[in-house]
Motif scaffolding. Structure first.
Motif, mmCIF file in Angstrom:
data_model
loop_
_atom_site.group_PDB
_atom_site.id
_atom_site.type_symbol
_atom_site.label_atom_id
_atom_site.label_comp_id
_atom_site.label_asym_id
_atom_site.label_seq_id
_atom_site.Cartn_x
_atom_site.Cartn_y
_atom_site.Cartn_z
ATOM 1 N N ALA A 8 -10.512 -1.594 -10.744
ATOM 2 C CA ALA A 8 -9.470 -2.608 -10.572
ATOM 3 C C ALA A 8 -9.285 -2.922 -9.088
ATOM 4 O O ALA A 8 -9.773 -2.203 -8.206
ATOM 5 N N ASP A 9 -8.572 -3.986 -8.829
ATOM 6 C CA ASP A 9 -8.258 -4.400 -7.465
ATOM 7 C C ASP A 9 -6.970 -3.699 -7.034
ATOM 8 O O ASP A 9 -5.888 -4.000 -7.542
ATOM 9 N N VAL A 10 -7.088 -2.750 -6.129
ATOM 10 C CA VAL A 10 -5.919 -2.021 -5.627
ATOM 11 C C VAL A 10 -5.230 -2.893 -4.584
ATOM 12 O O VAL A 10 -5.887 -3.372 -3.648
ATOM 13 N N PRO A 11 -3.936 -3.147 -4.731
ATOM 14 C CA PRO A 11 -3.246 -4.037 -3.788
ATOM 15 C C PRO A 11 -3.427 -3.613 -2.333
ATOM 16 O O PRO A 11 -3.335 -2.428 -2.005
ATOM 17 N N ASP A 12 -3.689 -4.600 -1.478
ATOM 18 C CA ASP A 12 -3.920 -4.303 -0.065
ATOM 19 C C ASP A 12 -2.737 -3.604 0.582
ATOM 20 O O ASP A 12 -2.912 -2.728 1.440
ATOM 21 N N GLU A 13 -1.519 -3.988 0.165
ATOM 22 C CA GLU A 13 -0.345 -3.359 0.772
ATOM 23 C C GLU A 13 -0.249 -1.878 0.415
ATOM 24 O O GLU A 13 0.225 -1.065 1.202
ATOM 25 N N LEU A 14 -0.737 -1.516 -0.786
ATOM 26 C CA LEU A 14 -0.738 -0.105 -1.179
ATOM 27 C C LEU A 14 -1.784 0.667 -0.373
ATOM 28 O O LEU A 14 -1.516 1.789 0.088
ATOM 29 N N VAL A 15 -2.954 0.084 -0.187
ATOM 30 C CA VAL A 15 -3.993 0.723 0.620
ATOM 31 C C VAL A 15 -3.490 0.937 2.048
ATOM 32 O O VAL A 15 -3.692 1.995 2.647
ATOM 33 N N ARG A 16 -2.805 -0.069 2.582
ATOM 34 C CA ARG A 16 -2.281 0.029 3.943
ATOM 35 C C ARG A 16 -1.201 1.117 4.042
ATOM 36 O O ARG A 16 -1.210 1.927 4.982
ATOM 37 N N ARG A 207 13.188 10.747 -2.774
ATOM 38 C CA ARG A 207 11.763 10.507 -2.556
ATOM 39 C C ARG A 207 11.470 9.018 -2.526
ATOM 40 O O ARG A 207 10.648 8.538 -1.718
ATOM 41 N N MET A 208 12.125 8.244 -3.386
ATOM 42 C CA MET A 208 11.912 6.797 -3.432
ATOM 43 C C MET A 208 12.409 6.106 -2.165
ATOM 44 O O MET A 208 11.948 5.016 -1.832
ATOM 45 N N ARG A 209 13.330 6.724 -1.468
ATOM 46 C CA ARG A 209 13.807 6.145 -0.218
ATOM 47 C C ARG A 209 12.826 6.407 0.931
ATOM 48 O O ARG A 209 12.801 5.673 1.917
ATOM 49 N N VAL A 210 12.020 7.464 0.792
ATOM 50 C CA VAL A 210 11.132 7.887 1.871
ATOM 51 C C VAL A 210 9.706 7.395 1.675
ATOM 52 O O VAL A 210 9.035 7.025 2.645
ATOM 53 N N ASN A 211 9.238 7.387 0.428
ATOM 54 C CA ASN A 211 7.827 7.104 0.166
ATOM 55 C C ASN A 211 7.619 6.091 -0.956
ATOM 56 O O ASN A 211 8.417 5.988 -1.873
ATOM 57 N N THR A 212 6.508 5.371 -0.854
ATOM 58 C CA THR A 212 5.989 4.611 -1.988
ATOM 59 C C THR A 212 5.355 5.604 -2.946
ATOM 60 O O THR A 212 4.566 6.461 -2.521
ATOM 61 N N LEU A 213 5.704 5.526 -4.226
ATOM 62 C CA LEU A 213 5.157 6.440 -5.228
ATOM 63 C C LEU A 213 4.030 5.774 -5.997
ATOM 64 O O LEU A 213 4.102 4.588 -6.329
ATOM 65 N N VAL A 214 2.986 6.557 -6.298
ATOM 66 C CA VAL A 214 1.885 6.090 -7.136
ATOM 67 C C VAL A 214 1.705 7.083 -8.274
ATOM 68 O O VAL A 214 1.386 8.253 -8.040
ATOM 69 N N TYR A 246 4.026 2.317 -8.047
ATOM 70 C CA TYR A 246 2.838 1.818 -8.726
ATOM 71 C C TYR A 246 2.411 2.832 -9.789
ATOM 72 O O TYR A 246 2.693 4.033 -9.674
ATOM 73 N N ALA A 247 1.701 2.345 -10.783
ATOM 74 C CA ALA A 247 1.090 3.220 -11.783
ATOM 75 C C ALA A 247 -0.373 2.842 -11.926
ATOM 76 O O ALA A 247 -0.693 1.678 -12.185
ATOM 77 N N LEU A 248 -1.267 3.795 -11.729
ATOM 78 C CA LEU A 248 -2.694 3.597 -11.928
ATOM 79 C C LEU A 248 -3.063 4.215 -13.266
ATOM 80 O O LEU A 248 -2.881 5.428 -13.470
ATOM 81 N N GLU A 249 -3.554 3.387 -14.194
ATOM 82 C CA GLU A 249 -3.822 3.901 -15.529
ATOM 83 C C GLU A 249 -4.797 3.003 -16.270
ATOM 84 O O GLU A 249 -5.030 1.848 -15.883
ATOM 85 N N LYS A 250 -5.363 3.533 -17.342
ATOM 86 C CA LYS A 250 -6.193 2.737 -18.242
ATOM 87 C C LYS A 250 -5.299 1.745 -18.969
ATOM 88 O O LYS A 250 -4.282 2.123 -19.557
ATOM 89 N N GLY A 251 -5.655 0.489 -18.916
ATOM 90 C CA GLY A 251 -4.851 -0.528 -19.576
ATOM 91 C C GLY A 251 -5.004 -0.490 -21.091
ATOM 92 O O GLY A 251 -6.097 -0.294 -21.616
ATOM 93 N N THR A 252 -3.899 -0.626 -21.790
ATOM 94 C CA THR A 252 -3.902 -0.731 -23.246
ATOM 95 C C THR A 252 -3.052 -1.942 -23.627
ATOM 96 O O THR A 252 -2.386 -2.547 -22.777
#
Length: 305
Positions: A8-16, A207-214, A246-252
């Motif tokens: 999948a295409d991982v969002p650029d902002e998440l990679v950054r 944790r949500m105030r400090v970090n982006t969660l995946v 974000y959630a990385l998962e197999k799409g259903t």
């Protein structure tokens, strides 16, 4: 960014954000599935087998089992099988079922350890898994990581906020001097951690105030994730300054809609192989972006650049 043609295409902002050390991966049982450990349903089945029982022995357990509410199943089973003052046979069976296999494949765990790092390059990975596979992967690959579990988790943003962070507790492993902790296993445990005492809810909010969660290794409809996801969604409604999830998962069918309804951005893959292959490739990039780009350019041009 699309690391692989099959991924999948991982969002650029998440990679950054990950490159800048602002991302924490929250890992579920799906990550350890390839290492031979069970998902919650299979874990529940193993507990019943160990106790010589089955869900049909008790109507409440049968109903909860059919609803995939395995935390409630184990709460009922523990109540009816535990004698006063005695060790819980349910928890003993859980610990036995989650003992790592000697030949366990830890490549997924290693990729996630390499990806989930803070601004100082230290591992900072959050998991609801009880197993010690992240610590075993770190040791096998010469990575120095600390470990924390349950109420002993360092507060998000504090100086000691790094290492493998077991939100729901850890079974421990004497071979690597990893101590065991209490486990958030049954519905009663979840109720205390997220509602009555509420320490887990407060931790997630901080944790949500400090970090982006995946999120990796979960399904949107996981019963064991129910209170955690409800906490994330409720906090999002109350506090608009919280970072993305974000959630990385197999799409259903319908899975993207379920994630979005919970305020979580889905990044869906065709299958789990594509997901974890992407994580492995992403981890290679994360360890040395310049070398990764140079190798890619060489591969395309077929000559030295």
């Amino acid at each position: 960014m699309q690391w692989l043609s099959t991924g999948a295409d991982v969002p650029d902002e998440l990679v950054r954000e990950a490159r800048e050390g602002n991302v924490v991966f929250l890992c579920g049982a799906g990550v350890s599935l390839g290492a031979g450990l069970p998902l919650f349903k299979e874990l529940t089945d193993k507990v019943y087998d160990a106790l010589g029982s089955q869900p049909t022995d008790e109507a409440a357990e049968q109903a909860a089992y059919k609803s995939e509410e395995y935390d409630r199943v184990l709460r009922s089973l523990e109540k009816r099988t535990r004698a006063p003052g005695a060790e819980s046979a349910v928890r003993k069976a859980v610990i036995e079922a989650l003992k790592p296999k000697a030949d366990a494949d830890l490549t997924k765990h290693l990729s996630l350890l390499r990806l989930s790092r803070d601004r100082d390059g230290r591992c900072k990975l959050l998991t609801t898994n009880f197993d010690p596979l992240f610590e075993l992967a770190a040791k096998a690959n010469g990575l120095a990581v600390s470990s924390h579990a349950g109420k002993s988790l360092p507060r998000p943003g504090d100086l000691g906020d790094h290492g493998v962070l077991h939100l729901h507790g850890c079974i421990g492993d004497p071979s690597i001097a990893l101590p065991a902790s209490d486990l958030i296993l049954t519905s009663a445990d979840f109720g205390d951690a997220y509602l009555r005492d509420g320490w887990a809810s407060r931790y997630i909010e901080d944790r949500m105030r400090v970090n982006t969660l995946v999120l990796v290794g979960y399904r949107a409809e996981d019963a064991a994730l129910r209170l955690l996801l409800e906490t994330l969604d409720a906090d999002r409604e109350r506090f608009r300054d919280l970072k993305d999830i974000y959630a990385l998962e197999k799409g259903t069918l319908g899975s993207a809609s379920i994630w979005k309804a919970k305020g979580i951005k889905p990044v869906e893959f065709s299958d789990h192989d594509a997901l974890y292959a992407t994580l492995a490739e992403w981890a290679e990039y994360a360890m040395n972006p310049n070398a990764y780009r140079l190798a890619g350019a060489r591969a395309i041009l077929g000559k030295k650049v």
